[in-house]
Design a protein around this motif. Sequence first.
Motif, short mmCIF file in Angstrom:
data_model
loop_
_atom_site.label_atom_id
_atom_site.label_comp_id
_atom_site.label_asym_id
_atom_site.label_seq_id
_atom_site.Cartn_x
_atom_site.Cartn_y
_atom_site.Cartn_z
N MET A 1 -47.64 12.03 50.39
CA MET A 1 -47.18 11.09 49.36
C MET A 1 -48.18 9.95 49.18
O MET A 1 -48.43 9.54 48.05
N LYS A 2 -48.71 9.42 50.29
CA LYS A 2 -49.68 8.34 50.20
C LYS A 2 -50.93 8.79 49.46
O LYS A 2 -51.52 8.03 48.70
N LYS A 3 -51.32 10.05 49.68
CA LYS A 3 -52.50 10.57 49.00
C LYS A 3 -52.27 10.65 47.50
O LYS A 3 -53.16 10.37 46.72
N LEU A 4 -51.07 11.03 47.12
CA LEU A 4 -50.73 11.12 45.70
C LEU A 4 -50.78 9.73 45.04
O LEU A 4 -51.31 9.59 43.94
N ILE A 5 -50.24 8.73 45.71
CA ILE A 5 -50.27 7.36 45.17
C ILE A 5 -51.70 6.86 45.06
O ILE A 5 -52.10 6.28 44.06
N LEU A 6 -52.51 7.12 46.11
CA LEU A 6 -53.91 6.72 46.08
C LEU A 6 -54.66 7.42 44.96
O LEU A 6 -55.46 6.80 44.25
N LEU A 7 -54.38 8.71 44.76
CA LEU A 7 -55.02 9.45 43.68
C LEU A 7 -54.63 8.89 42.31
O LEU A 7 -55.48 8.75 41.43
N ALA A 8 -53.36 8.51 42.15
CA ALA A 8 -52.91 7.92 40.89
C ALA A 8 -53.59 6.58 40.64
O ALA A 8 -54.01 6.29 39.51
N ILE A 9 -53.73 5.77 41.67
CA ILE A 9 -54.41 4.47 41.52
C ILE A 9 -55.87 4.68 41.14
O ILE A 9 -56.39 4.01 40.25
#
Length: 96
Positions: A1-9
């Motif tokens: 999940m953290k990777k997805l948020i980082l990718l979105a940012i």
Amino acid sequence: MKKLILLAILALVAWNYHLNRKAAESGEDRGFVKEIVQGVQGAVFKRDPQFRCDGRKYCSEMRSADEALFFLSNCPETQLDDNDNGIPCEQKFPNQ
């Protein structure tokens, strides 16, 4: 999940960079982040800045019909509409 948020940012940062660069080429001052900030500022400044809730709540304290309407719509515990028809201070400002 953290990777997805980082990718979105990172995607938003890249998109913002692209928009800023494209706007600079055409001489405009734009970008994703600037548009968001301007949108928020626009929403904030759409309210009439000349009136502020300052504790007044009676018609005798109002200087104009517009001010009374602002207070009725935006300020708590006002006593400006004695017949609850949505029109404040009808006796003081009869030509509303």
